[in-house]
Scaffold this active site. Structure first.
Site, PDB file in Angstrom:
ATOM      1  N   TYR A 263      19.106  59.502  38.368  1.00 26.87           N
ATOM      2  CA  TYR A 263      20.589  59.325  37.865  1.00 26.87           C
ATOM      3  C   TYR A 263      21.250  60.668  38.196  1.00 26.87           C
ATOM      4  O   TYR A 263      22.569  60.181  38.285  1.00 26.87           O
ATOM      5  CB  TYR A 263      20.665  58.795  36.546  1.00 26.87           C
ATOM      6  CG  TYR A 263      20.368  57.494  36.050  1.00 26.87           C
ATOM      7  CD1 TYR A 263      19.005  56.822  36.175  1.00 26.87           C
ATOM      8  CD2 TYR A 263      21.385  56.565  35.869  1.00 26.87           C
ATOM      9  CE1 TYR A 263      18.780  55.761  35.854  1.00 26.87           C
ATOM     10  CE2 TYR A 263      20.885  55.151  35.482  1.00 26.87           C
ATOM     11  CZ  TYR A 263      19.756  54.882  35.548  1.00 26.87           C
ATOM     12  OH  TYR A 263      19.368  53.600  35.394  1.00 26.87           O
TER      13      TYR A 263
ATOM     14  N   LYS B 255       4.590  58.777  34.664  1.00 25.37           N
ATOM     15  CA  LYS B 255       3.895  58.261  35.748  1.00 25.37           C
ATOM     16  C   LYS B 255       3.170  59.449  36.468  1.00 25.37           C
ATOM     17  O   LYS B 255       3.322  59.725  37.745  1.00 25.37           O
ATOM     18  CB  LYS B 255       4.591  57.597  36.722  1.00 25.37           C
ATOM     19  CG  LYS B 255       3.664  56.909  38.039  1.00 25.37           C
ATOM     20  CD  LYS B 255       3.166  55.426  37.621  1.00 25.37           C
ATOM     21  CE  LYS B 255       2.176  54.894  38.733  1.00 25.37           C
ATOM     22  NZ  LYS B 255       1.308  53.971  38.590  1.00 25.37           N
TER      23      LYS B 255
ATOM     24  N   ASP C 277       3.522  51.855  33.975  1.00 20.62           N
ATOM     25  CA  ASP C 277       3.086  50.342  34.322  1.00 20.62           C
ATOM     26  C   ASP C 277       2.237  50.093  33.290  1.00 20.62           C
ATOM     27  O   ASP C 277       2.331  48.854  32.745  1.00 20.62           O
ATOM     28  CB  ASP C 277       2.451  50.451  35.813  1.00 20.62           C
ATOM     29  CG  ASP C 277       1.355  51.537  35.855  1.00 20.62           C
ATOM     30  OD1 ASP C 277       1.136  52.512  34.959  1.00 20.62           O
ATOM     31  OD2 ASP C 277       0.575  51.594  37.105  1.00 20.62           O
TER      32      ASP C 277
ATOM     33  N   ASP D 152      15.412  53.194  31.537  1.00 21.36           N
ATOM     34  CA  ASP D 152      16.381  51.994  31.987  1.00 21.36           C
ATOM     35  C   ASP D 152      15.583  50.789  32.070  1.00 21.36           C
ATOM     36  O   ASP D 152      15.949  49.834  31.390  1.00 21.36           O
ATOM     37  CB  ASP D 152      17.150  52.462  33.336  1.00 21.36           C
ATOM     38  CG  ASP D 152      17.954  51.097  33.546  1.00 21.36           C
ATOM     39  OD1 ASP D 152      18.641  50.882  32.890  1.00 21.36           O
ATOM     40  OD2 ASP D 152      17.695  50.794  34.837  1.00 21.36           O
TER      41      ASP D 152
ATOM     42  N   ASP E  68      15.027  47.478  29.225  1.00 23.16           N
ATOM     43  CA  ASP E  68      15.383  45.996  29.240  1.00 23.16           C
ATOM     44  C   ASP E  68      14.204  45.192  28.740  1.00 23.16           C
ATOM     45  O   ASP E  68      14.470  43.941  28.321  1.00 23.16           O
ATOM     46  CB  ASP E  68      15.787  45.555  30.899  1.00 23.16           C
ATOM     47  CG  ASP E  68      17.188  45.638  31.032  1.00 23.16           C
ATOM     48  OD1 ASP E  68      17.993  46.378  30.157  1.00 23.16           O
ATOM     49  OD2 ASP E  68      17.822  45.113  32.071  1.00 23.16           O
TER      50      ASP E  68
END
Ligand code: IPM
Ligand code: MN
Length: 330
Positions: free
Chosen positions: A125, A176, A209, A233, A237
């Site tokens: 970002y 990750k 993941d 982010d 959701d």
């Protein structure tokens, strides 16, 4: 004393849900000195202005900011996201994006009760990157991920403090590290270093993941999660989807150092398709406003709003009807 709070109703359902949130906060006994700001898609389309520096400077002097939602279909993608939302996050140093997920009693995924601490000022970002040979067949686009030791550490430290304050005292780092070996390594080392000062907090690590699978199949394992900006982010959701729906997904963009105001907003967007129909669930805005009260030290009001939300959990109706029910129960 009244708290000086900037209100950015914004576009679509934003002003409707913020109106409800303000009503509930006042019903809970909190005094607000409300300053309204006309920002968002409407203002941009009318004047070409997104967030003038003079307005940004005014915001710096507030105690908090409550935002509904910004965005209209006519505004090109990126204009309000970068020019307004991200500009406030960066300029006001809102380095933690805190998002709670809790399924109400009897609802789908009863075991969900966790918070995500999303780093909010760095990562992909930060806007590092650009084009080379744009528009040619040899075009190159890069989008870097910025991770500073200071930025990661202050976010991780906030997450440990939060985990320490909760009953389960457990913090999971999500990243990750198996592929993003530079950024992931910095996050992991920082996490391990900070953990040494929090030996009462249990820790775990999940690849992002794998975390997606656990969110769906075993969300009860999580208490507090800390993660980078983009992973946060996306994960939040998914958190909204498993934790009672987007109508209840709240967020706090915090400047924990309190060098300026923090910003509170529901995660949902402006939903122009249902604007003005009374179908918007105001709960996400109400929960965000309760987080604002918490940050402003209004603990009694938070307890009242929480109780009111619990007792009106199954109330259905229009935005106003749900809001009135919550306000009356405060
Ligand atoms: C969010 C939103 C924002 C983000 C957008 C609108 C800039 O999706 O708050 O999660 O990506 O952070
Ligand atoms: Mn998002």
């Amino acid at each position: 004393m009244a708290h000086r709070v900037g209100i950015i109703g914004g576009d679509g359902i934003g002003p409707e849900v913020v109106g409800v949130a303000l009503k509930v906060v006042r019903a809970a006994g909190v005094e607000l000195d409300q300053v309204d700001y006309d920002l968002g898609g409407r203002r941009y389309l009318a004047t070409g202005e997104v967030l003038p520096d003079s307005v940004l400077d005014e915001l710096r002097g507030l105690d908090a900011i409550l935002l509904g939602a910004v965005g209209t279909p006519e505004v090109p993608p990126g204009v309000l996201e970068r020019g307004l939302l991200l500009k406030m996050r960066f300029a006001l140093d809102l380095y933690v994006n805190l998002r709670p997920f809790k399924a109400g009693p009897g609802r789908h995924n009863d075991g969900v009760d966790f918070l995500v601490v999303r780093e909010n000022t760095e990562g992909t970002y930060a806007g590092e990157g650009g084009f080379l040979r744009q528009g040619t067949p040899h075009e190159i686009a890069t989008q870097g991920s910025v991770n500073t030791r200071m930025g990661v550490e202050r976010c991780v430290r906030f997450a440990f403090e939060l985990a320490r304050s909760r009953e389960r005292k457990h913090l999971t780092l999500v990243h990750k590290t198996n592929v993003l070996t530079f950024a992931g390594d910095l996050w992991q080392r920082t996490f391990d270093d900070v953990a040494r000062s929090f030996d009462d907090v249990g820790t775990a690590y999940n690849h992002v993941d794998a975390a997606c699978i656990y969110f769906v199949h075993d969300p009860g394992r999580y208490d507090v999660i800390v993660t980078d900006n983009l992973f946060g982010d996306i994960l939040t959701d998914l958190g909204g989807a498993i934790g009672g729906g987007i109508g209840r997904a709240a967020s706090a963009n915090l400047n924990p150092a309190r060098t300026g105001p923090s910003l509170f907003e529901p995660v949902h967007g402006s939903a122009p398709d249902i604007a003005g129909t009374g179908q918007a669930d105001p709960r996400a805005a109400v929960i965000s406003a309760a987080m604002m009260c918490d940050f402003l030290g209004e603990g009694d009001a938070v307890a009242r709003i929480q109780k009111a939300l619990d007792t009106t959990d199954d109330v259905k109706g229009t935005t106003t009807q749900i809001g009135d029910a919550i306000a009356a129960a405060c």
